[in-house]
Design a protein around this motif. Structure first.
Motif, PDB file in Angstrom:
ATOM      1  N   ALA A 199     114.374  46.251 -29.297  1.00 25.52           N
ATOM      2  CA  ALA A 199     114.248  45.697 -27.955  1.00 25.52           C
ATOM      3  C   ALA A 199     112.921  44.967 -27.784  1.00 25.52           C
ATOM      4  CB  ALA A 199     114.390  46.798 -26.917  1.00 25.52           C
ATOM      5  N   LEU A 200     111.858  45.504 -28.377  1.00 24.18           N
ATOM      6  CA  LEU A 200     110.543  44.875 -28.257  1.00 24.18           C
ATOM      7  C   LEU A 200     110.524  43.520 -28.970  1.00 24.18           C
ATOM      8  CD1 LEU A 200     107.668  45.129 -27.211  1.00 24.18           C
ATOM      9  CD2 LEU A 200     107.061  46.263 -29.364  1.00 24.18           C
ATOM     10  N   GLU A 201     111.116  43.440 -30.148  1.00 25.33           N
ATOM     11  CA  GLU A 201     111.179  42.164 -30.867  1.00 25.33           C
ATOM     12  C   GLU A 201     111.954  41.129 -30.064  1.00 25.33           C
ATOM     13  OE1 GLU A 201     109.754  41.099 -33.674  1.00 25.33           O
ATOM     14  OE2 GLU A 201     108.639  42.990 -33.664  1.00 25.33           O
ATOM     15  N   LEU A 202     113.080  41.545 -29.495  1.00 25.23           N
ATOM     16  CA  LEU A 202     113.879  40.631 -28.676  1.00 25.23           C
ATOM     17  C   LEU A 202     113.122  40.220 -27.424  1.00 25.23           C
ATOM     18  CD1 LEU A 202     117.331  42.425 -29.052  1.00 25.23           C
ATOM     19  CD2 LEU A 202     116.726  40.168 -29.955  1.00 25.23           C
ATOM     20  N   LEU A 203     112.367  41.151 -26.859  1.00 22.84           N
ATOM     21  CA  LEU A 203     111.591  40.844 -25.655  1.00 22.84           C
ATOM     22  C   LEU A 203     110.532  39.782 -25.947  1.00 22.84           C
ATOM     23  CD1 LEU A 203     110.975  41.458 -22.685  1.00 22.84           C
ATOM     24  CD2 LEU A 203     109.423  43.270 -23.483  1.00 22.84           C
ATOM     25  N   ARG A 204     109.881  39.896 -27.097  1.00 19.42           N
ATOM     26  CA  ARG A 204     108.863  38.899 -27.457  1.00 19.42           C
ATOM     27  C   ARG A 204     109.478  37.493 -27.556  1.00 19.42           C
ATOM     28  NH1 ARG A 204     106.974  42.892 -31.424  1.00 19.42           N
ATOM     29  NH2 ARG A 204     105.070  43.882 -30.618  1.00 19.42           N
ATOM     30  N   GLU A 205     110.642  37.403 -28.171  1.00 16.91           N
ATOM     31  CA  GLU A 205     111.281  36.087 -28.287  1.00 16.91           C
ATOM     32  C   GLU A 205     111.801  35.622 -26.937  1.00 16.91           C
ATOM     33  OE1 GLU A 205     114.633  33.777 -31.009  1.00 16.91           O
ATOM     34  OE2 GLU A 205     114.352  35.943 -31.227  1.00 16.91           O
ATOM     35  N   LEU A 206     112.366  36.545 -26.175  1.00 16.78           N
ATOM     36  CA  LEU A 206     112.920  36.176 -24.870  1.00 16.78           C
ATOM     37  C   LEU A 206     111.837  35.672 -23.934  1.00 16.78           C
ATOM     38  CD1 LEU A 206     115.401  36.134 -22.997  1.00 16.78           C
ATOM     39  CD2 LEU A 206     114.921  38.535 -22.443  1.00 16.78           C
ATOM     40  N   ASP A 207     110.634  36.184 -24.086  1.00 16.26           N
ATOM     41  CA  ASP A 207     109.521  35.798 -23.213  1.00 16.26           C
ATOM     42  C   ASP A 207     109.239  34.291 -23.275  1.00 16.26           C
ATOM     43  OD1 ASP A 207     107.315  36.571 -21.432  1.00 16.26           O
ATOM     44  OD2 ASP A 207     106.059  35.903 -23.100  1.00 16.26           O
ATOM     45  N   GLN A 208     109.582  33.639 -24.405  1.00 14.43           N
ATOM     46  CA  GLN A 208     109.349  32.202 -24.552  1.00 14.43           C
ATOM     47  C   GLN A 208     110.328  31.375 -23.707  1.00 14.43           C
ATOM     48  OE1 GLN A 208     109.350  31.125 -28.757  1.00 14.43           O
ATOM     49  NE2 GLN A 208     108.718  33.204 -29.303  1.00 14.43           N
ATOM     50  N   TYR A 209     111.420  31.978 -23.285  1.00 10.53           N
ATOM     51  CA  TYR A 209     112.473  31.250 -22.581  1.00 10.53           C
ATOM     52  C   TYR A 209     112.478  31.504 -21.070  1.00 10.53           C
ATOM     53  CZ  TYR A 209     114.521  30.400 -27.189  1.00 10.53           C
ATOM     54  OH  TYR A 209     114.736  29.987 -28.481  1.00 10.53           O
ATOM     55  N   LEU A 210     111.885  32.601 -20.615  1.00 10.88           N
ATOM     56  CA  LEU A 210     112.002  33.003 -19.216  1.00 10.88           C
ATOM     57  C   LEU A 210     110.900  32.395 -18.364  1.00 10.88           C
ATOM     58  CD1 LEU A 210     112.817  36.809 -19.646  1.00 10.88           C
ATOM     59  CD2 LEU A 210     114.428  34.949 -19.185  1.00 10.88           C
ATOM     60  N   THR A 211     111.303  31.920 -17.196  1.00  7.42           N
ATOM     61  CA  THR A 211     110.319  31.529 -16.194  1.00  7.42           C
ATOM     62  C   THR A 211     109.836  32.797 -15.485  1.00  7.42           C
ATOM     63  OG1 THR A 211     111.995  31.271 -14.471  1.00  7.42           O
ATOM     64  CG2 THR A 211     111.539  29.350 -15.871  1.00  7.42           C
ATOM     65  N   PRO A 212     108.736  32.730 -14.754  1.00  8.41           N
ATOM     66  CA  PRO A 212     108.270  33.929 -14.039  1.00  8.41           C
ATOM     67  C   PRO A 212     109.333  34.527 -13.120  1.00  8.41           C
ATOM     68  CG  PRO A 212     106.542  32.278 -14.079  1.00  8.41           C
ATOM     69  CD  PRO A 212     107.755  31.626 -14.661  1.00  8.41           C
ATOM     70  N   SER A 213     110.080  33.684 -12.442  1.00  5.37           N
ATOM     71  CA  SER A 213     111.122  34.205 -11.541  1.00  5.37           C
ATOM     72  C   SER A 213     112.258  34.854 -12.319  1.00  5.37           C
ATOM     73  CB  SER A 213     111.667  33.080 -10.664  1.00  5.37           C
ATOM     74  OG  SER A 213     112.234  32.042 -11.459  1.00  5.37           O
ATOM     75  N   GLU A 214     112.570  34.306 -13.499  1.00  8.75           N
ATOM     76  CA  GLU A 214     113.625  34.895 -14.316  1.00  8.75           C
ATOM     77  C   GLU A 214     113.167  36.204 -14.959  1.00  8.75           C
ATOM     78  OE1 GLU A 214     115.965  30.851 -15.851  1.00  8.75           O
ATOM     79  OE2 GLU A 214     114.234  31.626 -16.959  1.00  8.75           O
ATOM     80  N   ALA A 215     111.865  36.314 -15.238  1.00  8.37           N
ATOM     81  CA  ALA A 215     111.338  37.523 -15.892  1.00  8.37           C
ATOM     82  C   ALA A 215     111.173  38.688 -14.925  1.00  8.37           C
ATOM     83  CB  ALA A 215     110.003  37.202 -16.554  1.00  8.37           C
ATOM     84  N   GLU A 216     111.048  38.394 -13.631  1.00  9.37           N
ATOM     85  CA  GLU A 216     110.765  39.440 -12.650  1.00  9.37           C
ATOM     86  C   GLU A 216     111.778  40.582 -12.665  1.00  9.37           C
ATOM     87  OE1 GLU A 216     108.647  41.559 -10.129  1.00  9.37           O
ATOM     88  OE2 GLU A 216     108.004  39.644 -11.012  1.00  9.37           O
TER      89      GLU A 216
END
Length: 286
Positions: A199-216
């Motif tokens: 999950a942590l590895e996926l989170l690191r990659e996902l972080d490159q795609y999410l805007t602040p509103s999408e990450a909230e």
């Protein structure tokens, strides 16, 4: 012995032979001369006709000469058009085709050439577009989104009239959006299954795609995943130290410091990690 009588007979036979063959030789010589004379006469006649044709053409107008030479010029034009088609010089070929139709009147031939040029140009363009789109799909598979978006724009500028390239930018944007959704889904599944490292590895990659509103909406879940991953690494580090697996302990400690540099755990590990190699050396020498 032959004697004088024998020599006399041989001489007479020789004279008779010469007299017999002389008319034949004369006839052959006359025939050869006649053949040469006829050849000369033929050549002079051909030369005379050529001079007459040149004189006649010199007295003709440009239009009249063009009419007489149009068949030969048609052949030259057709060869030139064929060469331009082979070299994919479409515009140059079309200029010659217009000349063939308008100046010489070979409109049927010109239409056939136009059809061939249009077909060849379309087939060539289709192959080029297929190759370009294939390269673009390769960029998408490599998830090089910025490069893919730039290449889509280049293809659209090169082939503005092709319906195949109209939506290439949308194609890239949609592929990126689909990949982001897939990342998020895999992250949620791994988190729900307690697979904190994945999950942590996926989170690191996902972080490159999410805007602040999408990450909230994922923030709390991300904190839990990060905390769980940190705890797992901390537990592995302690076990490695207890089991005196010093190299593994150093590797885990460095990983915790790199991933969670501002945590208390990282501070505690910094305080002891430098002494681990010394402990390993003392154990080895004991």
């Amino acid at each position: 012995a032959l004697g004088a009588r024998g020599k006399y007979d041989l001489g007479v036979q020789g004279i008779l032979l010469v007299l017999t063959m002389a008319p034949v030789a004369c006839v052959l010589a006359m025939l050869a001369f006649g053949a040469r004379q006829r050849a000369w006469t033929h050549q002079l006649g051909e030369l005379s006709r050529a001079v007459r044709v040149l004189n006649e053409q010199a007295s003709l107008s440009d239009d009249a000469r063009r009419i007489l030479n149009r068949v030969a010029e048609r052949e030259v034009l057709c060869r030139a058009i064929e060469e331009d088609i082979g070299a994919q010089n479409w515009d140059a070929a079309l200029v010659l085709v217009k000349e063939l139709a308008d100046r010489f009147g070979f409109r049927a031939d010109a239409e056939q050439f136009r059809t061939r040029i249009d077909d060849a140009r379309r087939q060539t363009r289709d192959r080029e577009i297929t190759d370009a789109v294939g390269y673009l799909d390769g960029l998408i598979l490599q998830r090089r989104w910025d490069a893919a978006m730039g290449d889509a724009g280049r293809i659209m500028r090169l082939y503005p009239d092709s319906p195949r390239v109209e939506s290439l930018r949308h194609h890239v944007a949609e592929a990126r959006s689909n990949y982001k959704r897939d990342l998020e889904r895999r992250f949620l599944v791994a988190s729900d299954a307690g697979k904190s490292d994945e999950a942590l590895e996926l989170l690191r990659e996902l972080d490159q795609y999410l805007t602040p509103s999408e990450a909230e909406p994922l923030r709390e879940l991300a904190r839990g995943v990060i905390g769980k991953a940190r705890e797992n690494l901390g537990a592995q580090f302690k076990l490695a130290v207890q089991d005196k697996r010093w190299r593994h302990a150093v590797s885990l400690g460095e990983e915790i410091i790199a991933q969670f540099p501002n945590t208390r755990m990282a501070g505690e590990i910094r305080a002891v990690i430098d002494g681990i190699p010394e402990k390993a050396a003392s154990v080895a020498s004991a």
